[in-house]
Design a protein around this motif. Structure first.
Motif, short mmCIF file in Angstrom:
data_model
loop_
_atom_site.label_atom_id
_atom_site.label_comp_id
_atom_site.label_asym_id
_atom_site.label_seq_id
_atom_site.Cartn_x
_atom_site.Cartn_y
_atom_site.Cartn_z
N UNK A 189 -7.12 -7.29 2.56
CA UNK A 189 -7.33 -5.88 2.90
C UNK A 189 -6.09 -5.31 3.57
N UNK A 190 -5.51 -6.11 4.47
CA UNK A 190 -4.30 -5.65 5.16
C UNK A 190 -3.21 -5.33 4.13
N UNK A 191 -2.97 -6.25 3.21
CA UNK A 191 -1.95 -6.02 2.20
C UNK A 191 -2.27 -4.81 1.33
N UNK A 192 -3.53 -4.69 0.92
CA UNK A 192 -3.93 -3.58 0.05
C UNK A 192 -3.73 -2.24 0.76
N UNK A 193 -4.16 -2.15 2.04
CA UNK A 193 -4.00 -0.89 2.78
C UNK A 193 -2.52 -0.59 3.02
N UNK A 194 -1.77 -1.60 3.43
CA UNK A 194 -0.35 -1.39 3.69
C UNK A 194 0.39 -0.86 2.46
N UNK A 195 -0.07 -1.26 1.29
CA UNK A 195 0.62 -0.85 0.05
C UNK A 195 0.43 0.64 -0.25
N UNK A 196 -0.58 1.26 0.36
CA UNK A 196 -0.92 2.64 0.00
C UNK A 196 0.15 3.66 0.37
N UNK A 197 0.90 3.39 1.45
CA UNK A 197 1.94 4.34 1.85
C UNK A 197 2.96 4.54 0.75
N UNK A 198 3.49 3.46 0.24
CA UNK A 198 4.45 3.52 -0.85
C UNK A 198 3.79 4.05 -2.12
N UNK A 225 5.26 -9.26 -10.77
CA UNK A 225 4.37 -10.35 -10.37
C UNK A 225 4.97 -11.17 -9.23
N UNK A 226 4.09 -11.52 -8.29
CA UNK A 226 4.56 -12.23 -7.09
C UNK A 226 3.63 -13.40 -6.77
N UNK A 227 4.12 -14.24 -5.83
CA UNK A 227 3.27 -15.35 -5.36
C UNK A 227 2.12 -14.80 -4.53
N UNK A 228 1.09 -15.61 -4.36
CA UNK A 228 -0.12 -15.13 -3.70
C UNK A 228 -0.13 -15.47 -2.21
N UNK A 229 0.94 -15.06 -1.49
CA UNK A 229 0.99 -15.29 -0.05
C UNK A 229 0.94 -13.94 0.65
N UNK A 230 -0.23 -13.52 1.14
CA UNK A 230 -0.34 -12.19 1.76
C UNK A 230 0.75 -11.93 2.81
N UNK A 231 1.39 -10.78 2.69
CA UNK A 231 2.40 -10.37 3.66
C UNK A 231 3.74 -11.06 3.48
N UNK A 232 3.84 -11.95 2.52
CA UNK A 232 5.04 -12.76 2.41
C UNK A 232 5.33 -13.13 0.95
N UNK A 235 5.61 -4.02 -2.59
CA UNK A 235 4.55 -4.96 -2.97
C UNK A 235 4.56 -5.25 -4.47
N UNK A 236 3.88 -6.32 -4.81
CA UNK A 236 3.71 -6.70 -6.20
C UNK A 236 2.28 -7.16 -6.42
N UNK A 237 2.04 -7.76 -7.57
CA UNK A 237 0.69 -8.18 -7.93
C UNK A 237 0.70 -9.68 -8.19
N UNK A 238 -0.24 -10.38 -7.58
CA UNK A 238 -0.32 -11.83 -7.81
C UNK A 238 -0.98 -12.11 -9.15
N UNK A 239 -0.87 -13.34 -9.61
CA UNK A 239 -1.45 -13.69 -10.90
C UNK A 239 -2.98 -13.61 -10.86
N UNK A 240 -3.56 -13.59 -9.65
CA UNK A 240 -5.02 -13.41 -9.55
C UNK A 240 -5.36 -11.92 -9.43
N UNK A 241 -4.36 -11.05 -9.58
CA UNK A 241 -4.63 -9.61 -9.61
C UNK A 241 -4.64 -8.92 -8.25
N UNK A 242 -4.25 -9.64 -7.20
CA UNK A 242 -4.26 -9.02 -5.87
C UNK A 242 -2.94 -8.33 -5.55
N UNK A 243 -3.07 -7.27 -4.73
CA UNK A 243 -1.88 -6.63 -4.18
C UNK A 243 -1.34 -7.54 -3.07
N UNK A 244 -0.06 -7.92 -3.15
CA UNK A 244 0.54 -8.76 -2.12
C UNK A 244 1.85 -8.12 -1.68
N UNK A 245 2.00 -7.89 -0.38
CA UNK A 245 3.21 -7.22 0.10
C UNK A 245 4.32 -8.23 0.40
N UNK A 246 5.55 -7.72 0.34
CA UNK A 246 6.70 -8.49 0.80
C UNK A 246 6.74 -8.43 2.32
#
Lengths: 447, 447
Positions: free
Chosen positions: B113-122, B151-158, B185-196
């Motif tokens: 949720x944190x990653x998903x909300x944080x992505x909304x600004x951009x 596409x990115x790795x599935x490590x929230x915030x990182x 941010x990018x998208x993990x292979x499981x479809x989640x929003x994950x931020x850098x």
């Protein structure tokens, strides 16, 4: 109580042995002496231990019997000439001969045979010296480490002292008699003779000193103490009056060979001081090694050659958890010891002694490349490490500056600076070709 | 082709957004722009991303519905005021509102949720800017990273970028249209929003630049380039004209935040140059970041606080094979990242960022003590690391000396010197209280 250890040059011939015994007998407090194998009598002379190593190579190389017998005789002749010159009334040579022949016959494992033969130099010398002192009217006992309770780990050529030795030695040695013990080796729990690394007689003395809770451990050699820099590089260098265990460890690391660096460990907890003295000038004060002291500035500058650096670059290395741990595991699996691992953001270097790479370099670099997916790898050899050591450096702003100024003034390129982990030393990596120039420059900056 | 990224201050309000679009539209080569979330409009303003983080905390803290609704409205008002000022004819606010409410409702896992909300600004900003540019008559597409193939790795915030992104992005983005993509941010292979990690919009731009094989990656911010030292410490510092990727990585490490240090990696292999430019003064030359350059001397001095050192002493540590590897395993098991491991003969220190110890310090020191049977352990905090960086240092005898002289002249105690692994930097450990004084002293010594 005093424990004294005498180095190879102090027991090289009869004149020297008589000096040793005059020191031994001059003080009733001096209860136990540890002796080395006979060293060089003149520059081209062969140390007895080297003769024994030659004998070992003949045996394992299946040389013909005559060659082996000749070598055994060369070894025995050295002791025979000592016996004749003393003179010792009842010869020990047949006994020594029997011991050597027995070892060669019974010891099948090569590494064990090497250790067993190497131990004979110290062993025969101790027995001979004890016998002569007794003959002179001073009742003196010879104790083999087996009988003295000096127990060590079972790593041929690289023994470490087992903790139980301290009680065993205390219980084994009679409390009033004068005793001579051979240095350099102990007995493993499986009953094998195992030697320390070369120069390990210092360690034997230290172990005995700790076991008997000596007031001082006297380490007799052929120089009147320790100098602040190598006298072969700096003419008439400053003699160190007092140095701490820690300072000595650091100086020994990079080439100060007067006192074996591992010999400090047993003395540490009981704070037994060591004095480095000259067998030929026992009246000289020597150098005192103590647990702590009031110190100012730098006590010594040492420099050792034969280092190499493996430099690894990998982009984003610092994001990769476990990178350095994996790197160190590769080294450990190949049984390669390393010294330091300075790192940058995307770089890490492994500083090690060059001989650690012998026969393993290709395998090591290949494993690093394949396992760690790195970007660049280069190996630099012929490096020297220069150490500046002193308890007084803890508080001195500007110690580093004095050194870097000296390097700059003499156009010496610094490959590495490592300062910070040890508060009492600073380490500089330079090229071997600059070593002499660097020691001179740094010594002159501080002394 | 040019890829441009605009930082938070460049898209903070309508005046800034119009500058961005004027830059975007001025050059047909400028194909894709990456935008940040709206930043501060005035010193006390709150960045939009921080509002989103506040919203996250209300949601997971089970605040009452009114509070959550109020915060959602505060977020939306920021975009609404942008829409009104532009003006944008067809409002996106209902759409943004729906997105936020959907995310809050559907995302149960906190880190997600944190990653998903944080992505909304951009994300919202990109959509809004693309819509406005299209309304102005320049056909402009908005691409969510999901549609762009980032596409990115599935490590929230990182998150870390997955290699397959480069082909996916090239295949996803239409080759002729102007495009706006949200950074960070990018998208993990499981479809989640994950931020850098924070500031990661630089990385988004770099990934797009590499995927599309751009001729240059323009990084627009609110300063006309990179300075040789922090302008808050050094008044009117030297502007760097040209700096290499490697130099930039080293400078970023210790506090140069103008360009995200991990954003260099994607550009490296294709040698795509970066130019740091000022949105408010696009005519200024800025600073060029290139793969190699002719260099002399030092390019910059950076300094970062918040480091700690764990100092370990163990007698005979250097005889114990595997000691450091075991130590690093302990850190790894506790998921603690370390920076450097300077070592002496019987000492080793672990230099790390202090926040790595939060909540783990007692456990770490206890595990070190029990597992490694050490003699001493101490922890030093409030350390700063000062870096001197420059490709020209490779060959310069005396670079170290200039720095140590500056430290000495200003009575700054050096806790650590680390030089050697990276040829283009030198690292000094000092106390945090000396940081400003040290930067001034060293800057003045080199510039």
């Amino acid at each position: 109580m005093k424990i004294a250890k005498f180095g190879g040059s102090s027991v090289a011939d009869v004149a020297q042995i008589k000096k040793v015994l005059s020191i031994f007998n001059a003080d009733d407090e001096r209860r136990v002496i540890v002796v080395s194998a006979p060293g060089r009598r003149y520059p081209d002379d062969t140390k007895l231990t080297d003769l024994l190593i030659e004998l070992y190579h003949l045996v394992i190389g299946h040389a013909d019997t005559q060659q082996i017998t000749d070598k055994i005789n060369t070894v025995l002749e050295r002791f025979q000439s000592i016996e004749q010159d003393l003179p010792l009334k009842q010869s020990l040579i047949p006994h020594f001969k029997g011991k050597l022949e027995h070892l060669i016959k019974e010891t099948t494992e090569h590494a064990r045979l090497l250790d067993a033969l190497k131990s004979c130099g110290e062993d025969f010398n101790a027995e001979l010296i004890a016998a002569y002192n007794t003959q002179q009217g001073i009742d003196t006992l010879y104790y083999h480490p087996r009988d003295a309770g000096l127990f060590v780990t079972d790593e041929p050529g690289n023994a470490r002292v087992l903790e139980e030795s301290y009680t065993a030695i205390k219980d084994s040695l009679p409390p009033t008699k004068k005793i001579v013990i051979p240095g350099f080796f102990g007995i493993s729990k499986t009953g094998h003779i195992v030697t320390f690394s070369r120069g390990g007689s210092d360690l034997t003395g230290a172990v005995i000193a700790r076991a008997l809770d000596a007031g001082i451990y006297e380490n007799y050699t052929d120089v009147s103490g320790i100098f602040s820099a190598n006298p072969n590089i700096i003419p008439n260098p400053n003699r160190i009056e007092e140095v701490t265990y820690d300072e000595m460890r650091e100086l020994s690391y990079a080439g100060f060979n007067v006192f074996h660096d591992e010999a400090i460990a047993p003395l540490y907890s009981k704070e037994i001081p060591v004095v480095i003295k000259n067998t030929n000038r026992p009246e000289d004060p020597g150098t005192l090694i103590v647990s702590s002291r009031q110190a100012e500035g730098v006590v010594g500058v040492s420099c050792d050659k034969g280092f190499a650096s493996i430099n690894i670059k990998k982009y984003m290395m610092n994001r990769e958890i476990g990178f350095t741990r994996k790197l160190l595991s590769i080294l450990e699996d190949l049984n390669i010891s390393y010294e330091h691992i300075p790192s940058g953001i995307d770089n890490v270097s492994i500083i090690l002694r060059e001989h650690q790479l012998h026969g393993k370099e290709a395998l090591l670099t290949e494993q690093i490349r394949t396992t760690l997916n790195i970007d660049q790898l280069s190996t630099e050899k012929n490096l020297a490490i220069l150490m500046i050591v002193g308890e007084g450096m803890k508080t001195a702003v500007g110690t580093a500056n004095k050194a870097t100024q000296a390097f700059m003034d003499h156009q010496i390129n610094l490959k590495m600076i490592n300062q910070g982990s040890s508060e009492i030393s600073m380490m500089f990596g330079i090229e071997e070709k600059d070593a002499v120039k660097a020691v001179k420059a740094v010594y002159n900056a501080y002394f």
